[in-house]
Design an enzyme around this catalytic site. Structure first.
Site, PDB file in Angstrom:
ATOM      1  N   ASP A  22       0.813  -1.215   0.000  1.00  0.00           N
ATOM      2  CA  ASP A  22       0.000   0.000   0.000  1.00  0.00           C
ATOM      3  C   ASP A  22       0.852   1.273   0.000  1.00  0.00           C
ATOM      4  O   ASP A  22       2.000   1.267   0.447  1.00  0.00           O
ATOM      5  CB  ASP A  22      -0.876   0.040   1.254  1.00  0.00           C
ATOM      6  CG  ASP A  22      -2.048  -0.916   1.205  1.00  0.00           C
ATOM      7  OD1 ASP A  22      -2.066  -1.792   0.327  1.00  0.00           O
ATOM      8  OD2 ASP A  22      -2.937  -0.794   2.079  1.00  0.00           O
ATOM      9  N   HIS A 163       3.638  -2.221   3.251  1.00  0.00           N
ATOM     10  CA  HIS A 163       3.688  -0.876   2.659  1.00  0.00           C
ATOM     11  C   HIS A 163       5.057  -0.670   2.017  1.00  0.00           C
ATOM     12  O   HIS A 163       6.072  -0.762   2.712  1.00  0.00           O
ATOM     13  CB  HIS A 163       3.469   0.190   3.742  1.00  0.00           C
ATOM     14  CG  HIS A 163       2.138   0.121   4.407  1.00  0.00           C
ATOM     15  ND1 HIS A 163       1.850  -0.821   5.384  1.00  0.00           N
ATOM     16  CD2 HIS A 163       1.007   0.849   4.234  1.00  0.00           C
ATOM     17  CE1 HIS A 163       0.585  -0.655   5.780  1.00  0.00           C
ATOM     18  NE2 HIS A 163       0.056   0.347   5.105  1.00  0.00           N
TER      19      HIS A 163
END
Length: 208
Positions: A22, A163
């Site tokens: 992400d 992430h």
């Protein structure tokens, strides 16, 4: 890499896991793509629209190397606090930016913070991909912990949340991939994970 990523995998029979990243692309994403290419595994990137402009080459490369490009909104707001029109704008602007950079229109999205509800789902109009393994990589910023959680926690059909904006996450991924392969996992994109299942617009999906 592209051939390896594009191959058909039956995750109803095979022990699959999907790695998702992400909030990028960012300054560490190139290293991540290099490592994934070496390992010949695909991932799914939930991209922020506002990050595409300065990273068009990276977004194009993701698509070319067999990764899945997905929508994580334009600016990472809490969608439950926005109007329907604002939610639609967050999604459409991001889809357009990703398509302009890569030629690919995302088919999946992930709501920032996992914050959604039925109204948001209707406004989004795309399957909402959540996660079943939260590595908390953003909180601890610890390479060894990322490796331990990333290797030991996943089970068949899981969607793992990382992430790619954190250097400690990217540094851990080669060992995570190697460890998952050693456990017998086939690493796939989210769409590969759900192949053969129909995902509903606005529906919530945590694992296969």
């Amino acid at each position: 890499m592209t051939a390896a990523a594009a191959k058909k995998v039956d995750c109803a029979k095979v022990k699959c896991v999907a790695l998702t990243f992400d909030d990028g692309p960012g300054k560490h994403t190139k290293r991540l793509l290099d490592d994934l290419r070496k390992a010949k595994v695909p991932a799914t990137f939930f991209i922020l629209g506002q990050n595409v402009g300065g990273n068009r080459a990276l977004v194009k490369r993701m698509a070319a190397e067999g990764h899945e490009l997905a929508n994580h909104t334009w600016s990472h707001p809490q969608l439950t606090q926005l109007s329907d029109a604002a939610v639609r704008s967050q999604i459409s602007r991001t889809n357009k930016a990703i398509k302009a950079a890569s030629g690919v229109t995302p088919r999946l999205m992930r709501p920032p913070y996992g914050a959604t509800n039925a109204r948001v789902g209707r406004a989004v109009g795309m399957p909402q991909i959540m996660w079943s393994v939260d590595t908390l990589d953003w909180k601890y910023r610890d390479v060894a912990r990322n490796v331990r959680v990333g290797v030991n926690t996943p089970r068949k059909g899981d969607i793992v949340l990382f992430h790619d904006i954190h250097s400690t996450t990217v540094a851990a991924i080669p060992k995570v991939v190697a460890g998952l392969k050693k456990r017998g996992f086939t690493l796939v994109t989210v769409s590969q994970l759900y192949a053969g299942k129909k995902l509903k617009p606005g529906g919530l999906y945590y694992k296969r």
